[in-house]
Design a protein around this motif. Sequence first.
Motif, PDB file in Angstrom:
ATOM      1  N   LYS A 108      29.260 -20.014  12.360  1.00 41.97           N
ATOM      2  CA  LYS A 108      29.335 -19.123  13.341  1.00 41.97           C
ATOM      3  C   LYS A 108      29.828 -17.853  12.930  1.00 41.97           C
ATOM      4  CE  LYS A 108      30.107 -22.623  17.044  1.00 41.97           C
ATOM      5  NZ  LYS A 108      31.297 -23.288  17.858  1.00 41.97           N
ATOM      6  N   ILE A 109      29.378 -16.949  13.298  1.00 37.21           N
ATOM      7  CA  ILE A 109      30.208 -15.486  12.838  1.00 37.21           C
ATOM      8  C   ILE A 109      30.758 -15.237  14.266  1.00 37.21           C
ATOM      9  CG2 ILE A 109      29.804 -13.160  12.022  1.00 37.21           C
ATOM     10  CD1 ILE A 109      28.589 -15.434  10.202  1.00 37.21           C
TER      11      ILE A 109
ATOM     12  N   CYS B 260      22.756 -18.578  11.315  1.00 36.23           N
ATOM     13  CA  CYS B 260      23.866 -17.924  11.678  1.00 36.23           C
ATOM     14  C   CYS B 260      23.736 -17.707  13.142  1.00 36.23           C
ATOM     15  CB  CYS B 260      24.024 -16.623  10.724  1.00 36.23           C
ATOM     16  SG  CYS B 260      24.237 -16.995   9.057  1.00 36.23           S
TER      17      CYS B 260
ATOM     18  N   LEU C 100      20.657 -13.211  15.405  1.00 40.53           N
ATOM     19  CA  LEU C 100      22.156 -13.534  15.499  1.00 40.53           C
ATOM     20  C   LEU C 100      22.868 -13.677  16.971  1.00 40.53           C
ATOM     21  CD1 LEU C 100      24.623 -13.815  13.335  1.00 40.53           C
ATOM     22  CD2 LEU C 100      24.678 -11.239  13.691  1.00 40.53           C
TER      23      LEU C 100
ATOM     24  N   ILE D 119      27.193 -13.505   3.835  1.00 38.32           N
ATOM     25  CA  ILE D 119      27.005 -14.631   4.742  1.00 38.32           C
ATOM     26  C   ILE D 119      25.556 -14.862   5.060  1.00 38.32           C
ATOM     27  CG2 ILE D 119      27.812 -16.228   6.599  1.00 38.32           C
ATOM     28  CD1 ILE D 119      30.726 -15.101   6.055  1.00 38.32           C
ATOM     29  N   LEU D 120      25.321 -13.751   6.083  1.00 32.45           N
ATOM     30  CA  LEU D 120      24.086 -13.791   6.409  1.00 32.45           C
ATOM     31  C   LEU D 120      22.745 -14.027   5.449  1.00 32.45           C
ATOM     32  CD1 LEU D 120      24.501 -10.707   9.145  1.00 32.45           C
ATOM     33  CD2 LEU D 120      24.719 -13.163   9.523  1.00 32.45           C
TER      34      LEU D 120
ATOM     35  N   LEU E 233      33.537 -18.562  10.886  1.00 37.54           N
ATOM     36  CA  LEU E 233      33.217 -18.243   9.497  1.00 37.54           C
ATOM     37  C   LEU E 233      33.967 -19.361   8.516  1.00 37.54           C
ATOM     38  CD1 LEU E 233      33.804 -15.414  10.925  1.00 37.54           C
ATOM     39  CD2 LEU E 233      32.494 -14.690   9.251  1.00 37.54           C
TER      40      LEU E 233
END
Length: 280
Positions: free
Chosen positions: A195-196, A228, A264, A219-220, A162
Amino acid sequence: MLTIDAQVHAYERDHPGRPWAGVLPGPAEVTGDDMVAAMEAVGVDAAILISPFTMYQYDASYALEVRAQHPDKFALIKPVNPTDPGIDEVIADWAATEGTVAVRIMLSRQGSTDPADPGIKRVLDSAARRNQPVNLMCWGLLDNVADYARAHPNTCLIIDHLGMHQPFDPPPPVEPFKDLEKVLKLAPLDNVAIKISGACTYSHKPFPYNDIWDPIRRILDAFGLERCMWGTDWTRASNLVTYAQSVEPFRLTDQLSDEERAELMGGTLRKLYDWDPTRT
């Protein structure tokens, strides 16, 4: 739904044949077999195995061994050294190696922080020529990422974790998402993905960590699911959460539709890294 973890690590115990350069918080050893067992226990089908920089620096030999043993479970990323005058050949050899999908620059730990650094430019140019995304460990250097993205529009840049500092040990940071606005400013750059990963280590609440979802949802929405990827950052996160606790919150949450969850937790990764474990 094929579940693929965007970032895991594996390593042997420290030994003279492959000595550690440093110590990463977590178990004394997490072999490739250990990592596969942890994944299978919670229904994770495959993962991107990243050679841990703390232990092995630029030597990805153990990750290559693990992948040879489990070709249907892992694709590979390794850190590269922007100060290496032979970096173009290094990236060419890596891209030609079966099972490799990207390289990584540890911006927060190594080398120049100058956005115009010629070594970083060589990495980004070389990776673009070989269709290899560049993962960026970039805590505290998000402004530089914007400069790289604009100067190298043909290079796919993937922000690790993140883009914000994550803890190695409890407690979580008081303000874990304090750099969120800086992260969101990168979303208009089409060649930047994120990257989450390691997100559960930010939580101040018990499992399933519902307090992380408002910033993650922002963020998404800003980047779009097509840029993502979910990941655990196991084993770095192991002193704060178990592997299962890094997986299940994303399966249980009502913040994601089934279609979003599928993208995701594997769909986007297959596209950005051009890797499908079912075809291995």
